[in-house]
Design an enzyme around this catalytic site. Structure first.
Site, short mmCIF file in Angstrom:
data_model
loop_
_atom_site.label_atom_id
_atom_site.label_comp_id
_atom_site.label_asym_id
_atom_site.label_seq_id
_atom_site.Cartn_x
_atom_site.Cartn_y
_atom_site.Cartn_z
N ASP A 1 -39.31 -9.49 96.46
CA ASP A 1 -40.13 -8.40 95.93
C ASP A 1 -40.96 -9.01 94.80
O ASP A 1 -40.43 -9.43 93.78
CB ASP A 1 -39.23 -7.28 95.39
CG ASP A 1 -40.06 -6.13 94.85
OD1 ASP A 1 -41.30 -6.17 94.94
OD2 ASP A 1 -39.45 -5.16 94.32
N TRP B 1 -34.61 -2.52 89.87
CA TRP B 1 -35.53 -1.38 89.91
C TRP B 1 -34.86 -0.32 90.76
O TRP B 1 -34.45 -0.59 91.89
CB TRP B 1 -36.84 -1.85 90.54
CG TRP B 1 -37.91 -0.84 90.66
CD1 TRP B 1 -38.42 -0.06 89.66
CD2 TRP B 1 -38.64 -0.51 91.84
NE1 TRP B 1 -39.42 0.73 90.15
CE2 TRP B 1 -39.58 0.48 91.50
CE3 TRP B 1 -38.60 -0.94 93.17
CZ2 TRP B 1 -40.47 1.04 92.41
CZ3 TRP B 1 -39.48 -0.39 94.08
CH2 TRP B 1 -40.41 0.59 93.70
N LYS C 1 -49.68 -3.79 89.18
CA LYS C 1 -49.60 -4.27 87.79
C LYS C 1 -50.63 -5.35 87.52
O LYS C 1 -51.35 -5.29 86.53
CB LYS C 1 -48.20 -4.84 87.49
CG LYS C 1 -47.07 -4.17 88.21
CD LYS C 1 -46.61 -2.92 87.53
CE LYS C 1 -45.67 -2.16 88.46
NZ LYS C 1 -44.90 -1.14 87.79
N1 PLP Z 1 -40.83 -3.62 92.80
C1 PLP Z 1 -40.54 -3.62 91.50
C2 PLP Z 1 -39.49 -4.56 91.01
C3 PLP Z 1 -41.21 -2.77 90.62
O1 PLP Z 1 -40.90 -2.78 89.32
C4 PLP Z 1 -42.18 -1.90 91.14
C5 PLP Z 1 -42.89 -0.95 90.27
O2 PLP Z 1 -42.51 -0.63 89.18
C6 PLP Z 1 -42.46 -1.93 92.51
C7 PLP Z 1 -41.76 -2.80 93.31
C8 PLP Z 1 -43.43 -1.00 93.18
O3 PLP Z 1 -44.70 -1.11 92.82
P1 PLP Z 1 -45.82 -0.14 93.38
O4 PLP Z 1 -46.17 0.79 92.27
O5 PLP Z 1 -46.93 -1.06 93.77
O6 PLP Z 1 -45.28 0.59 94.55
#
Ligand code: PLP
Length: 407
Positions: A220, A138, A256
């Site tokens: 994560d 990401w 999500k």
């Molecule tokens: N970590 C990963 C791997 C993600 O894909 C995402 C969101 O797409 C996040 C963290 C962050 O999520 P949030 O929208 O809750 O900040």
């Protein structure tokens, strides 16, 4: 001349730019495969039924007010969030050596963890501590750690493009050669963007090297429930590392799996050697939160806490998560079947072997233009080999796919 005349134009965030381009396009056959957000068959966001129910409970509860929360967040949210990551019967929870910080989404949890580590982990020169993120990952992982002050954010081998699967040997090799105390950001499940997770045995190998080489584990967990439809199965890696005695961080996002994208609900779970270490870590976390957002928002955290702490609502939520996960599986099977039915060259087993919201289709720019255009009549604006599968549908005639391109 403006005071801001020297400010350069920054490049837009790719995935949000793509969503805007998509919005502006009048073509009715368009499909947005870029953003990691669940969609219904109609291409619409889904408010989970359990969320609607709990929102009504919150509105009806006239004991609630808008006072500040504690700096570290709503206690019942923090403890229940950590519990779903670590498991009801987690030895670490029983031994009172788990702490948590309510954060602004998973991003906020990563940010808090990164800020803490940069201040307090690995001695005085800790800005030089290498932070390893998977290749690919990401996109925000790199910047969150760099912005927290880490000078050395590096990729570790993860994806084998040739075999369209995990590069285990490369991954283990990078663990073996990483400087002692390096920080490794590990995707707890449903790896973004490859949809490829290590197996249990492979995780065991990863843990063995990390333990031996004294590497820091920073999970994560943004997609718990999305990989298998089952929260416990998706937390296997995190829980395994806890049983192996690691002190570690786990950034959790509820964007999500609760569909609470814009409420910014996240949690940073901290597992330490004992209660005393947790206490001191949290005292420093409080300082960092104070100068960052000072105090977290309550609505989303309240909603998640009520759901997780009420047996019937918890069961209903698990059911809602399964509905989403099952639909993603169905989309994968449909995409694979359609590609095969159209005689698209290549093998497509990886579409169903990968899990979670994301898929590396193996399509590249040239391939997509020549083959999907001629064989399946897909027209593409932005082509990337990573497709978010939430709303894939492949009708017989033209379809505009909005996907991110990764060279
Ligand atoms: N970590 C990963 C791997 C993600 O894909 C995402 C969101 O797409 C996040 C963290 C962050 O999520 P949030 O929208 O809750 O900040």
């Amino acid at each position: 001349m403006s005071l801001f005349g020297e400010v350069p134009q920054a490049t837009p965030v790719a995935v949000f730019k793509l969503s805007n381009d998509f919005k502006d396009d009048p073509n009715p056959m368009k499909v947005n495969l870029g953003v990691g957000a669940y969609r219904t068959d109609e291409g619409q966001p889904w408010v989970l039924p359990v969320v609607k129910k709990v929102e009504k409970l919150i509105v009806a509860d006239n004991r609630l007010n808008h006072e500040y929360l504690p700096i570290l967040g709503l206690p019942e949210f923090r403890s229940s969030a950590s519990k779903i990551a670590l498991g009801e019967d987690s030895p670490a929870i029983q031994e009172n050596r788990v702490g948590a910080v309510q954060c602004l989404g998973g991003t906020g949890a990563l940010k808090m963890g990164a800020e803490f580590l940069r201040r307090w982990y690995n001695g005085n020169d800790n800005m030089k501590t290498p932070v390893y993120v998977s290749a690919p990952t990401w996109e925000n992982h790199n910047s969150v750690f760099a912005n927290a002050g880490f000078k050395d954010v590096r990729p570790y081998k993860y994806w084998d493009a040739e075999k369209r699967g995990l590069d285990l040997a490369g991954f283990l090799g990078d663990l073996e050669t990483a400087p002692k105390h390096s920080i490794f950001v590990l995707h707890a499940c449903a790896h973004n963007p490859t949809g490829t997770d290590p197996t249990h045995v492979e995780w065991m190998q990863v843990a063995e090297v990390m333990e031996r080489r004294k590497l820091f584990v920073f999970f994560d967990s943004a997609y718990q429930g999305f990989a298998s439809g089952c929260l416990d199965k998706d937390a296997w890696a995190v829980r395994y590392f806890v049983t192996q005695g690691f002190e570690m961080f786990c950034a959790q996002s509820f964007s999500k799996n609760f569909g609470l994208y814009n409420e910014r609900v996240g949690n940073l779970t901290i597992v330490a050697r004992d209660a005393d270490n947790v206490r001191r870590v949290l005292s420093q976390m409080e300082k960092i939160v104070r100068v960052t957002w000072s105090n977290p928002p309550s609505q989303g955290a309240r909603l998640v806490a009520i759901t997780l702490n009420t047996a019937e609502l918890f069961a209903e939520w698990k059911d809602n998560v399964k509905t989403m996960a099952d639909r993603v599986l169905l989309m994968r099977a449909s995409l694979q079947a359609k590609l095969q039915a159209l005689g698209t060259p290549g093998t497509w087993d990886h579409i169903t072997q990968q899990i979670g919201m994301f898929s590396f289709t193996g399509l590249n720019r040239v391939y997509t233009h020549t083959h999907t255009h001629t064989h399946t009549h897909l027209l593409s604006h932005h082509i990337r080999c990573c497709y978010c599968l939430l709303s894939v549908l492949l009708p017989g005639d033209s379809l505009y796919l909005y996907v991110q391109y990764q060279s």
